[in-house]
Design an enzyme around this catalytic site. Structure first.
Site, PDB file in Angstrom:
ATOM      1  N   THR A 204      -6.841   6.414  -0.207  1.00 15.29           N
ATOM      2  CA  THR A 204      -5.595   5.807  -0.660  1.00 15.29           C
ATOM      3  C   THR A 204      -5.661   5.624  -2.167  1.00 15.29           C
ATOM      4  OG1 THR A 204      -4.111   3.906  -0.491  1.00 15.29           O
ATOM      5  CG2 THR A 204      -6.445   3.451  -0.286  1.00 15.29           C
TER       6      THR A 204
ATOM      7  N   ASP B   1      -2.011   4.749   7.373  1.00 18.76           N
ATOM      8  CA  ASP B   1      -0.593   4.835   7.084  1.00 18.76           C
ATOM      9  C   ASP B   1       0.094   3.680   7.798  1.00 18.76           C
ATOM     10  OD1 ASP B   1       1.237   6.527   5.539  1.00 18.76           O
ATOM     11  OD2 ASP B   1       2.318   6.679   7.432  1.00 18.76           O
TER      12      ASP B   1
ATOM     13  N   PHE C 125       1.878  -7.351  -1.230  1.00 16.87           N
ATOM     14  CA  PHE C 125       2.586  -6.242  -1.881  1.00 16.87           C
ATOM     15  C   PHE C 125       3.659  -5.720  -0.931  1.00 16.87           C
ATOM     16  CE2 PHE C 125       0.904  -2.537   0.436  1.00 16.87           C
ATOM     17  CZ  PHE C 125      -0.134  -3.143   1.132  1.00 16.87           C
TER      18      PHE C 125
ATOM     19  N   TYR D 151       6.556  -4.983   1.330  1.00  9.03           N
ATOM     20  CA  TYR D 151       7.564  -5.802   2.003  1.00  9.03           C
ATOM     21  C   TYR D 151       7.065  -7.214   2.343  1.00  9.03           C
ATOM     22  CZ  TYR D 151       9.949  -1.297   2.797  1.00  9.03           C
ATOM     23  OH  TYR D 151      10.575  -0.078   2.637  1.00  9.03           O
TER      24      TYR D 151
ATOM     25  N   LYS E  18      -3.971 -13.395   5.546  1.00 11.95           N
ATOM     26  CA  LYS E  18      -3.160 -12.232   5.948  1.00 11.95           C
ATOM     27  C   LYS E  18      -4.024 -11.226   6.725  1.00 11.95           C
ATOM     28  CE  LYS E  18      -0.741  -8.135   4.281  1.00 11.95           C
ATOM     29  NZ  LYS E  18      -0.359  -7.269   3.158  1.00 11.95           N
TER      30      LYS E  18
ATOM     31  N   HIS F 123      -1.497  -6.142  10.605  1.00 13.77           N
ATOM     32  CA  HIS F 123      -1.575  -4.782  11.154  1.00 13.77           C
ATOM     33  C   HIS F 123      -2.803  -4.042  10.624  1.00 13.77           C
ATOM     34  CE1 HIS F 123       0.727  -5.511   7.593  1.00 13.77           C
ATOM     35  NE2 HIS F 123       0.559  -4.282   7.167  1.00 13.77           N
TER      36      HIS F 123
HETATM   37  P1  IMP Z   1       1.983   3.649   2.940  1.00 15.29           P
HETATM   38  O1  IMP Z   1       1.179   3.361   4.148  1.00 15.29           O
HETATM   39  O2  IMP Z   1       1.185   3.494   1.691  1.00 15.29           O
HETATM   40  O3  IMP Z   1       2.736   4.932   3.030  1.00 15.29           O
HETATM   41  O4  IMP Z   1       3.005   2.468   2.832  1.00 15.29           O
HETATM   42  C1  IMP Z   1       4.280   2.517   3.355  1.00 15.29           C
HETATM   43  C2  IMP Z   1       5.117   1.399   2.809  1.00 15.29           C
HETATM   44  O5  IMP Z   1       4.866   0.216   3.524  1.00 15.29           O
HETATM   45  C3  IMP Z   1       4.961   1.061   1.340  1.00 15.29           C
HETATM   46  O6  IMP Z   1       6.227   0.783   0.830  1.00 15.29           O
HETATM   47  C4  IMP Z   1       4.125  -0.164   1.318  1.00 15.29           C
HETATM   48  O7  IMP Z   1       4.439  -0.974   0.235  1.00 15.29           O
HETATM   49  C5  IMP Z   1       4.524  -0.805   2.627  1.00 15.29           C
HETATM   50  N1  IMP Z   1       3.385  -1.515   3.163  1.00 15.29           N
HETATM   51  C6  IMP Z   1       2.240  -1.002   3.648  1.00 15.29           C
HETATM   52  N2  IMP Z   1       1.415  -1.988   4.043  1.00 15.29           N
HETATM   53  C7  IMP Z   1       2.065  -3.142   3.777  1.00 15.29           C
HETATM   54  C8  IMP Z   1       1.722  -4.507   3.953  1.00 15.29           C
HETATM   55  O8  IMP Z   1       0.632  -4.878   4.391  1.00 15.29           O
HETATM   56  N3  IMP Z   1       2.650  -5.401   3.576  1.00 15.29           N
HETATM   57  C9  IMP Z   1       3.859  -5.051   3.064  1.00 15.29           C
HETATM   58  N4  IMP Z   1       4.224  -3.797   2.865  1.00 15.29           N
HETATM   59  C10 IMP Z   1       3.323  -2.849   3.231  1.00 15.29           C
END
Ligand code: IMP
Length: 194
Positions: free
Chosen positions: A8, A69, A149, A151, A172, A177
């Site tokens: 990541t 993801d 960060f 949402y 948290k 998740h």
């Molecule tokens: P990705 O897994 O990096 O593709 O994230 C997908 C989207 O979900 C991004 O906009 C992240 O900011 C959001 N996101 C992923 N994990 C979290 C979290 O733990 N809290 C809030 N937003 C999340």
């Protein structure tokens, strides 16, 4: 110490996971192996994207690695933003714009049910393994809190009166998740060395 690359480019995620691993494994980031941080994620599903990112790193750099993801799935929006969570309001991946779009789409909606869905994909010595985590909750009417960060400021986990952004990192991680999926990953890795 076992070394694993976390595929990541998101420093928040690396910090969260390092905190959870508590020094038991050495987690390296993409930058540490000279890999570009924008990995391909073109699958229509969360598990598909997690595997795609891990395969990219394993195939191109030949290192043991895991990726994750995550999508925010909102019931009243038919599961949106889901796999499009990062780019919901546009390709610039602006978290504020994403949150505002969610709040706009939910205006007047009484069903605020939502969940974060994470899949962690591990490739260890060429073998693939996946681990899931789900955090159920609701979408607030306005953002609250400055931690976390994405949402986090609009997501209130079930059974709590605060948003993820109002919790400490450890608090948290204990229920999130990603926390659940990473703990499954850790248990699996520990089982191998036992
Ligand atoms: P990705 O897994 O990096 O593709 O994230 C997908 C989207 O979900 C991004 O906009 C992240 O900011 C959001 N996101 C992923 N994990 C979290 C979290 O733990 N809290 C809030 N937003 C999340």
């Amino acid at each position: 110490m076992t070394q694993l690359v976390f595929a990541t480019g998101n420093p928040h995620k690396i910090r969260e996971v390092r905190e959870m691993l508590d020094g038991q494994f050495e987690v390296r980031g993409l930058r540490d192996i000279g890999c570009p941080e924008d990995l391909p994620e073109t699958s229509p599903t969360i598990p598909g994207n997690a595997l795609q990112k891990a395969r990219y790193v394993f195939e191109n750099f030949g290192v043991n690695c895991f990726s994750e993801d995550t999508g925010l799935e909102i019931e009243a929006l038919g599961g949106e933003p889901g796999v499009r969570s990062a780019r919901y309001a546009g390709d610039d991946r602006n978290p504020l714009a994403n949150m505002q779009l969610v709040l706009k789409k939910l205006q007047g909606e009484t069903n605020r049910k939502a969940r974060f869905y994470t899949v962690v994909a591990l490739i260890l010595d060429g073998r693939e393994h996946t681990f899931e985590g789900i955090a159920e909750g609701t979408i607030r009417h306005e953002p609250s809190g400055t931690g976390g960060f994405g949402y986090d400021p609009i997501f209130q986990p079930a059974g709590f009166g605060v948003t993820f952004a109002e919790m400490g990192e450890a608090e948290k991680n204990a229920i999130s998740h990603r926390g659940q999926a990473v703990r499954k990953l850790i248990d699996f890795l520990k089982g191998l060395s036992a």
